[in-house]
Design a protein around this motif. Structure first.
Motif, PDB file in Angstrom:
ATOM      1  N   PHE A   1     -40.438  35.397  -3.576  1.00 30.42           N
ATOM      2  CA  PHE A   1     -39.154  35.294  -2.886  1.00 30.42           C
ATOM      3  C   PHE A   1     -39.401  34.783  -1.469  1.00 30.42           C
ATOM      4  CE2 PHE A   1     -39.018  38.653  -6.029  1.00 30.42           C
ATOM      5  CZ  PHE A   1     -37.913  38.291  -6.784  1.00 30.42           C
ATOM      6  N   VAL A   2     -38.526  33.908  -1.014  1.00 33.00           N
ATOM      7  CA  VAL A   2     -38.620  33.389   0.348  1.00 33.00           C
ATOM      8  C   VAL A   2     -37.287  33.634   1.043  1.00 33.00           C
ATOM      9  CG1 VAL A   2     -40.367  31.645  -0.171  1.00 33.00           C
ATOM     10  CG2 VAL A   2     -37.947  31.072  -0.404  1.00 33.00           C
ATOM     11  N   LYS A   3     -37.350  33.694   2.370  1.00 39.86           N
ATOM     12  CA  LYS A   3     -36.166  34.013   3.164  1.00 39.86           C
ATOM     13  C   LYS A   3     -35.781  32.831   4.038  1.00 39.86           C
ATOM     14  CE  LYS A   3     -34.471  37.618   6.336  1.00 39.86           C
ATOM     15  NZ  LYS A   3     -34.859  38.841   7.081  1.00 39.86           N
TER      16      LYS A   3
ATOM     17  N   ALA B   1     -35.381  33.094  -5.009  1.00 36.99           N
ATOM     18  CA  ALA B   1     -36.530  33.182  -5.903  1.00 36.99           C
ATOM     19  C   ALA B   1     -37.137  31.794  -6.080  1.00 36.99           C
ATOM     20  CB  ALA B   1     -36.106  33.740  -7.262  1.00 36.99           C
ATOM     21  N   VAL B   2     -38.474  31.723  -6.016  1.00 35.99           N
ATOM     22  CA  VAL B   2     -39.162  30.436  -6.149  1.00 35.99           C
ATOM     23  C   VAL B   2     -40.403  30.591  -7.027  1.00 35.99           C
ATOM     24  CG1 VAL B   2     -38.384  29.578  -3.907  1.00 35.99           C
ATOM     25  CG2 VAL B   2     -40.566  30.803  -4.066  1.00 35.99           C
ATOM     26  N   LEU B   3     -40.846  29.470  -7.567  1.00 36.17           N
ATOM     27  CA  LEU B   3     -42.137  29.395  -8.241  1.00 36.17           C
ATOM     28  C   LEU B   3     -43.124  28.746  -7.290  1.00 36.17           C
ATOM     29  CD1 LEU B   3     -41.153  28.068 -11.788  1.00 36.17           C
ATOM     30  CD2 LEU B   3     -41.548  30.435 -11.089  1.00 36.17           C
ATOM     31  N   MET B   4     -44.347  29.242  -7.281  1.00 40.17           N
ATOM     32  CA  MET B   4     -45.388  28.637  -6.458  1.00 40.17           C
ATOM     33  C   MET B   4     -46.220  27.698  -7.322  1.00 40.17           C
ATOM     34  SD  MET B   4     -48.330  30.465  -4.130  1.00 40.17           S
ATOM     35  CE  MET B   4     -47.181  30.996  -2.878  1.00 40.17           C
TER      36      MET B   4
ATOM     37  N   GLU C   1     -40.614  43.059   0.199  1.00 38.84           N
ATOM     38  CA  GLU C   1     -41.584  43.322   1.265  1.00 38.84           C
ATOM     39  C   GLU C   1     -42.276  42.025   1.663  1.00 38.84           C
ATOM     40  OE1 GLU C   1     -44.949  46.683   1.851  1.00 38.84           O
ATOM     41  OE2 GLU C   1     -45.220  45.417   0.076  1.00 38.84           O
ATOM     42  N   ASN C   2     -42.322  41.776   2.964  1.00 38.95           N
ATOM     43  CA  ASN C   2     -42.996  40.587   3.486  1.00 38.95           C
ATOM     44  C   ASN C   2     -44.501  40.761   3.317  1.00 38.95           C
ATOM     45  OD1 ASN C   2     -43.712  38.280   4.817  1.00 38.95           O
ATOM     46  ND2 ASN C   2     -42.639  38.737   6.709  1.00 38.95           N
ATOM     47  N   ARG C   3     -45.136  39.804   2.659  1.00 37.30           N
ATOM     48  CA  ARG C   3     -46.568  39.912   2.385  1.00 37.30           C
ATOM     49  C   ARG C   3     -47.278  38.621   2.753  1.00 37.30           C
ATOM     50  NH1 ARG C   3     -47.711  43.314  -2.008  1.00 37.30           N
ATOM     51  NH2 ARG C   3     -49.886  42.644  -1.799  1.00 37.30           N
ATOM     52  N   THR C   4     -48.586  38.737   2.983  1.00 37.25           N
ATOM     53  CA  THR C   4     -49.443  37.575   3.191  1.00 37.25           C
ATOM     54  C   THR C   4     -50.574  37.639   2.181  1.00 37.25           C
ATOM     55  OG1 THR C   4     -48.963  37.448   5.559  1.00 37.25           O
ATOM     56  CG2 THR C   4     -50.946  36.349   4.794  1.00 37.25           C
TER      57      THR C   4
ATOM     58  N   GLY D   1     -45.018  34.207   4.787  1.00 38.69           N
ATOM     59  CA  GLY D   1     -43.621  33.849   4.594  1.00 38.69           C
ATOM     60  C   GLY D   1     -43.111  34.120   3.199  1.00 38.69           C
ATOM     61  N   ILE D   2     -43.825  34.942   2.436  1.00 42.08           N
ATOM     62  CA  ILE D   2     -43.407  35.246   1.071  1.00 42.08           C
ATOM     63  C   ILE D   2     -43.071  36.724   0.951  1.00 42.08           C
ATOM     64  CG2 ILE D   2     -44.692  33.365   0.004  1.00 42.08           C
ATOM     65  CD1 ILE D   2     -46.879  35.367  -0.679  1.00 42.08           C
ATOM     66  N   TYR D   3     -42.208  37.019   0.008  1.00 42.98           N
ATOM     67  CA  TYR D   3     -41.779  38.395  -0.224  1.00 42.98           C
ATOM     68  C   TYR D   3     -42.037  38.764  -1.679  1.00 42.98           C
ATOM     69  CZ  TYR D   3     -39.408  38.271   4.297  1.00 42.98           C
ATOM     70  OH  TYR D   3     -39.135  38.166   5.643  1.00 42.98           O
TER      71      TYR D   3
END
Length: 232
Positions: A51-53, A62-65, A166-169, A183-185
């Protein structure tokens, strides 16, 4: 090349054709693409679902990487190097856009700047005065995507409302090169398990739980991307 999205008109586009592209090269430099809920289960077998904001609106999506950093896509090219092709990728260079003459309605449009659009070769958009079978299929597919996108928005908004995102790296090291993907959740699994019976029951009743679990399962596909980065 800057997109030139124009409404489809039979008179104006009577001879317009769209050439197929088996490698979907238009996304070869996009490392993420939108995904809708009806794709989650199939897509989770191959891509991380994240997920990106939007920094301006605060809205989540919602996105695919498809790659580990901007400019990298390990699937697009001369051919598509994967089993599943995301729906958002397949619609280009067609789109559904708001109809200015009929508020609340959508109309078909085409990106005339695309090198796949010409009058020389490809799938005809019109046959005489009627939309071609190819255009009808694309319109139906886009319609289903838009409907599913609305459900996806409701799903993501519910996750945000329940404070599950939750914001994660992600920190990876591949052949000496470090990747710090920010920048991903993601859904916080602990918070998910600590939801009240009422909140958890609502997710189940609305059919959102399988989507959450598909997302969590898909996170293992980051390793697949790392392998694609190294081995192609």
């Amino acid at each position: 090349m800057e997109a030139q999205i124009v409404p489809l008109q039979q008179e104006k586009h009577a001879n317009t054709k769209i050439k197929d592209d088996p490698g979907f090269a238009h996304v070869k430099e996009q490392h993420i693409v939108p995904v809708v809920v009806h794709e989650f289960v199939r897509a989770s077998n191959e891509f991380p679902i994240l997920f990106v904001k939007n920094a301006e609106t605060g809205q989540f999506r919602a996105v695919l990487m498809l790659g580990l950093k901007p400019g990298e896509n390990y699937f697009a090219g001369d051919t598509w190097k994967g089993l599943y092709i995301p729906a958002a990728v397949t619609h280009y260079p067609l789109a559904l856009v708001p109809d200015m003459q009929n508020p609340g309605q959508l109309m078909m449009a085409v990106n005339t700047a695309s090198d796949r659009v010409s009058e020389a070769e490809g799938n005809a958009l019109f046959e005489g005065s009627e939309p071609s079978e190819y255009l009808q299929r694309k319109k139906e597919s886009l319609g289903r995507f838009v409907e599913s996108d609305q459900i996806t928005t409701a799903f993501v908004n519910k996750l945000n409302e329940l404070e599950l995102l939750e914001n994660r790296t992600l920190n990876l090291k591949i052949k000496g090169e470090e990747y710090n993907i920010g920048g991903i959740y993601m859904v916080n699994e602990q918070k998910l398990n600590e939801l009240s019976d009422e909140a958890f029951g609502e997710l189940r009743k609305r059919g959102f739980l399988p989507l959450v679990y598909a997302h969590l399962f898909s996170l293992h596909q980051v390793n697949r991307l790392a392998d694609k980065k190294v081995n192609g």
